[in-house]
Design an enzyme around this catalytic site. Sequence first.
Site, PDB file in Angstrom:
ATOM      1  CG  ASP A 175     -50.615  84.056  30.703  1.00 44.19           C
ATOM      2  OD1 ASP A 175     -51.136  83.705  29.629  1.00 44.19           O
ATOM      3  OD2 ASP A 175     -50.799  83.448  31.764  1.00 44.19           O
ATOM      4  CG  HIS A 202     -53.819  81.294  28.886  1.00 51.39           C
ATOM      5  ND1 HIS A 202     -52.917  81.719  29.842  1.00 51.39           N
ATOM      6  CD2 HIS A 202     -54.266  80.082  29.308  1.00 51.39           C
ATOM      7  CE1 HIS A 202     -52.815  80.803  30.788  1.00 51.39           C
ATOM      8  NE2 HIS A 202     -53.619  79.800  30.495  1.00 51.39           N
ATOM      9  CB  SER A 236     -53.618  78.853  33.716  1.00 52.91           C
ATOM     10  OG  SER A 236     -52.610  78.256  32.968  1.00 52.91           O
TER      11      SER A 236
END
Length: 482
Positions: free
Chosen positions: A100, A130, A367
């Site tokens: 990620d 994120h 996600s």
Amino acid sequence: MTAPRKFRTTAIAMAVLLTGANTHVPNAVAIAPPVIDPSMVPPDGPPEPDQPMRQSNVCAQAITVPKPEVDLPTAGFTMLNITRAWQYSTGNGITVALIDTGVNPGPRLRVLSGGDYITGGDGLSDCDAHGTIVASLITAAPQGIPMPPPMPANPVPPPLPIATRPAPDGVAGVAPHATLISIRQSSRAFEPRNYVFDNAAAHKKAGTVATLARAIVHAANAGAGVINVSVTACVSAADPLDQRAIGAAVWYASTIKDAVIVAAAGNESEDGCAQNPVANPPTIGRTRDWSGVRTVSSPSVFSDYVLSVGAVDTAGAPISKSLAGPWVGVAAPGVSIVGLSPQDGRPINAYAPVRPGEPSVALWGTSFAAAYVSGVAALVRAKYPELAAHQVINRIVQTSHNPPGGIDAQVGAGLVDPVAALTFDVPAGDRLAPDAATRVLAPPPIPSRPDRRATTVAAGFAGVIVGIVLLASIASRARRAR
């Protein structure tokens, strides 16, 4: 919902980074399930970028807004009944690799370094927030939510002193006793140092198909039992990108290294991800064929080796922007997300506006749905260590709550059920996907070296003759001279 230009809160797509801006909606075309070429597995090595990078944007700022409430268990946590699932497994002894934007460690996020394909660092830096939020959904230690103690094989550090312990909140990972490895592979805050802005590559940022393939191989070689890929490469089905390296990487990680690979299906409008057709009403025959695809989502498209995850809302209905496709395996909650801040570890549930006067942006997307399923995979691997990676996926799929047609293009087999996956009597199934053998190209045999023994002997014999003649000539000249 429109996310800020610089920072989107959903799956970080890489299509435009690689192929240039593409604003038109591609036509649907018939494609075939992908074929794997094992000779394309990229070599492993120290994680590093393909080219020098520079930071081009400020780091994203995650904030807390009134809704969803951060001091209560999240809607997804409650929907999946995680507290009851902990009675059977907490992910103890399982390693989850997170590919990620990096993870900022903290008291509630114990993370190991897996490397950095953006700056060559350790992977323990997250400028986008994120990766840290995704990590929170997988392994964050709960604060105020009772759970069983870990098994002795994987002890958890003692709790913080009462004087420094934060107030209880609703943040909790699905598999809080699993070990997390962070591999930074993408970022919207970085770009190639020699990048020149133009309209054809207006969104070029850090992260490529090549580094994604290498990161998957690196995670598998690091011993990960589960690999979470919440980055998505979307390309037009009519103009496909060469993704053989990614296909070979997931084949290697799944079949050779026995890792469960969980990937975000992707989100419509995210950097060129055009929505694929969704049959209505959903039926098996119309939704699992490969004849009406606009956008190919990778690595999800390699469905023999990857469990692709779509997103649903708090009522269990598919999110309209969750990218559909014949490769989608299951679904999980993708809204009302709460995670830990990469800056100070407090609970956060939105991104701050980029410009004054703009609204904050809630956390949503596939996600985060993929993160939930990666946590479930860790629970199942800990409970059933004898199962191969494909059998773990089979157990998760077989115990999901099916949509009306039994399966469809947006949610696959339906919403995952961790308790059922941990307790139902499900046949183990094949250790490898049944179709896997027919979709693997055998690498060409290494050509054998030609047999040059006769030539070598002849050359040696000729050399001996030449030597004798030369010596005789020298001796004759010497006699004449005397």
